[in-house]
Design an enzyme around this catalytic site. Structure first.
Site, mmCIF file in Angstrom:
data_model
loop_
_atom_site.group_PDB
_atom_site.id
_atom_site.type_symbol
_atom_site.label_atom_id
_atom_site.label_comp_id
_atom_site.label_asym_id
_atom_site.label_seq_id
_atom_site.Cartn_x
_atom_site.Cartn_y
_atom_site.Cartn_z
ATOM 1 N N ARG A 18 -30.557 -35.807 3.346
ATOM 2 C CA ARG A 18 -31.390 -34.656 3.029
ATOM 3 C C ARG A 18 -32.852 -35.056 2.899
ATOM 4 N NH1 ARG A 18 -27.937 -30.884 -1.122
ATOM 5 N NH2 ARG A 18 -25.991 -30.946 0.047
ATOM 6 N N SER A 133 -9.254 -22.109 -11.775
ATOM 7 C CA SER A 133 -10.599 -22.190 -11.203
ATOM 8 C C SER A 133 -10.586 -21.837 -9.720
ATOM 9 C CB SER A 133 -11.131 -23.616 -11.399
ATOM 10 O OG SER A 133 -12.388 -23.785 -10.781
ATOM 11 N N SER A 185 -22.849 -18.679 -3.960
ATOM 12 C CA SER A 185 -24.188 -18.805 -3.399
ATOM 13 C C SER A 185 -24.235 -19.331 -1.976
ATOM 14 C CB SER A 185 -25.037 -19.705 -4.299
ATOM 15 O OG SER A 185 -24.491 -21.008 -4.381
ATOM 16 N N HIS A 213 -26.405 -15.918 -9.940
ATOM 17 C CA HIS A 213 -27.063 -15.233 -8.823
ATOM 18 C C HIS A 213 -26.968 -13.711 -8.952
ATOM 19 C CE1 HIS A 213 -27.975 -18.767 -6.313
ATOM 20 N NE2 HIS A 213 -26.911 -19.286 -6.891
ATOM 21 N N LYS A 244 -33.506 -18.015 -10.937
ATOM 22 C CA LYS A 244 -33.358 -17.219 -9.724
ATOM 23 C C LYS A 244 -34.168 -15.927 -9.865
ATOM 24 C CE LYS A 244 -29.974 -20.240 -8.830
ATOM 25 N NZ LYS A 244 -29.739 -21.434 -9.661
ATOM 26 N N THR A 273 -31.344 -33.142 -26.491
ATOM 27 C CA THR A 273 -32.354 -32.988 -25.442
ATOM 28 C C THR A 273 -33.506 -32.137 -25.943
ATOM 29 O OG1 THR A 273 -32.658 -32.461 -23.096
ATOM 30 C CG2 THR A 273 -31.401 -30.892 -24.377
ATOM 31 N N THR A 274 -34.688 -32.402 -25.436
ATOM 32 C CA THR A 274 -35.856 -31.594 -25.787
ATOM 33 C C THR A 274 -35.666 -30.170 -25.281
ATOM 34 O OG1 THR A 274 -37.286 -33.544 -25.655
ATOM 35 C CG2 THR A 274 -38.360 -31.398 -25.521
#
Length: 395
Positions: A18, A133, A185, A213, A244, A273-274
């Site tokens: 990529r 799932s 998506s 989405h 999105k 985490t911040t």
């Protein structure tokens, strides 16, 4: 390090390598952006942005961020547990809970983290649950289920019959959690929400729905696909995000207050985490509130989507039958897909990122075309003509 070199070389050979195109978005000319080629700046119209409604440049959203930046500065100063909880966190969480008709909400730094951490905690809280799932669920859901340690059963994508068969194979009184997305998506398909909600009641199941989405785009107030179908009350937990349709960044979950509170107290990806900066939260809050009241952006988006699909079909292009606002054009070869993308950009000034493995299976490479509410009819028609010309020339 040889293993890393071998992996990268293999990706280059098989077409899955990529490359990223650095863009300089133009705030007053969305969806256009500048990109650099041979030291010169060139303009491109972007046809692959998830900023569906152009809210990242909406005057209310930008003003909200600018005001808070002037008042409070840039960063949050710490995690939510230390000094990183602002009144914007509290206000936005209350707004989201009300939007989805649930008791409580919790913010995360991304939708990916929201899925992974929430499902991980559910596994610790209720280890007896079996997760069902959808086979095309997003990687964040897959990783969250794996992290949960729960027994997992995968059902065929959008197959109510396969889901029902797998529900019937489990003990009737066993607790079950069905995990799916409202919009997939890569294909643009809607999840089978009506069928899943019916099965929920027959088989002692709960539903975890990824509306990433869907929020902002669907529903009278932008609450998502489930709300547009009148099924929001059937969903036990929602996950959504601001990156999105809301034009900001971050993610969230909403649901029962005790479950959400347990996630707040247990999820390491939340605790350690911040937190999101106040200016981002203020922008997201302004966007959510605007889209609760305004349908102008959604109406423009759907008119543009309809035009795009009509033009693609009129030119005989291999467009996937997608009922949503996400429009995949199937190419089926990674090298050709990238070549078409490069030619669109270099010769015609349209940018669509090629989608290849592992986002989609090999042989199903595509251009995931996304039109926004800000594109003009002229841009859409010109884009399709250019794409048709290039596909015909490379066939």
């Amino acid at each position: 390090m040889k293993a890393a070199a071998d992996f990268v070389t293999k990706a280059m050979v098989d077409g899955s390598y990529r490359t990223f195109l650095p863009l300089r978005r133009i705030a007053d000319d969305y969806p256009n952006a500048y990109f650099d080629r041979r030291g010169a700046q060139h303009k491109a119209s972007v046809f692959c942005s998830n900023d569906y409604l152009g809210m990242s440049n909406h005057e209310r959203v930008v003003a909200a961020a600018r005001n808070v930046l002037d008042e409070q500065g840039l960063g949050s100063g710490g995690s939510r547990n230390i000094s990183g909880t602002s009144h914007y966190h509290v206000e936005l969480e209350a707004e989201l809970a009300a939007l989805h008709g649930k008791e409580s909400a919790l913010l995360f730094n991304s939708g990916y983290v929201a899925n992974e951490e929430t499902l991980g905690v559910i596994g610790k809280l209720m280890p007896e649950i079996t997760v069902l799932s959808d086979s095309k669920n997003h990687r964040s859901l897959i990783e969250g289920i794996r992290k949960s340690g729960l027994k997992r059963v995968i059902f065929e994508h959008n197959s109510a019959s396969d889901l029902e068969a797998k529900l019937k194979a489990l003990p009737a009184d066993a607790p079950k959690l069905i995990v799916l997305e409202s919009i997939y998506s890569m294909d643009g398909h809607f999840g089978l929400l009506e069928e899943v909600c019916r099965l929920k009641h027959r088989h002692n199941a709960m539903i975890f729905l990824d509306e990433t989405h869907g929020v902002g785009v669907y529903g009278r107030t932008g609450a998502g696909v489930a709300d547009s179908l009148g099924l929001a009350h059937e969903i036990d937990m929602f996950q959504g995000g601001f990156g999105k349709a809301h034009g900001a960044t971050g993610g969230y979950v909403v649901g029962d207050r005790f479950v959400v509170d347990a996630v707040r107290l247990m999820a390491p990806g939340f605790i350690f985490t911040t937190s999101l900066p106040p200016l981002v939260l203020a922008a997201a809050l302004a966007s959510v509130r605007h889209l609760k009241q305004s349908n102008v952006e959604r109406e423009r988006l759907f008119a543009n989507v309809s035009l795009l699909k009509d033009e693609l079909r009129r030119h005989g292009l291999p467009v996937m039958d997608s009922p949503s606002h996400i429009v995949p054009v199937m190419i089926g070869d990674s090298f050709r897909c990238k070549s078409i993308s490069d030619t669109l950009l270099r010769e015609h000034g349209f940018y669509v990122q090629p989608i290849n493995f592992p986002s989609v299976p090999r042989g199903q490479e595509r251009l995931r075309v996304i039109v926004s509410s800000s594109h003009t009819e002229r841009e859409i028609r010109a884009f399709v003509i250019a794409l048709a010309h290039i596909i015909a020339a490379t066939s």
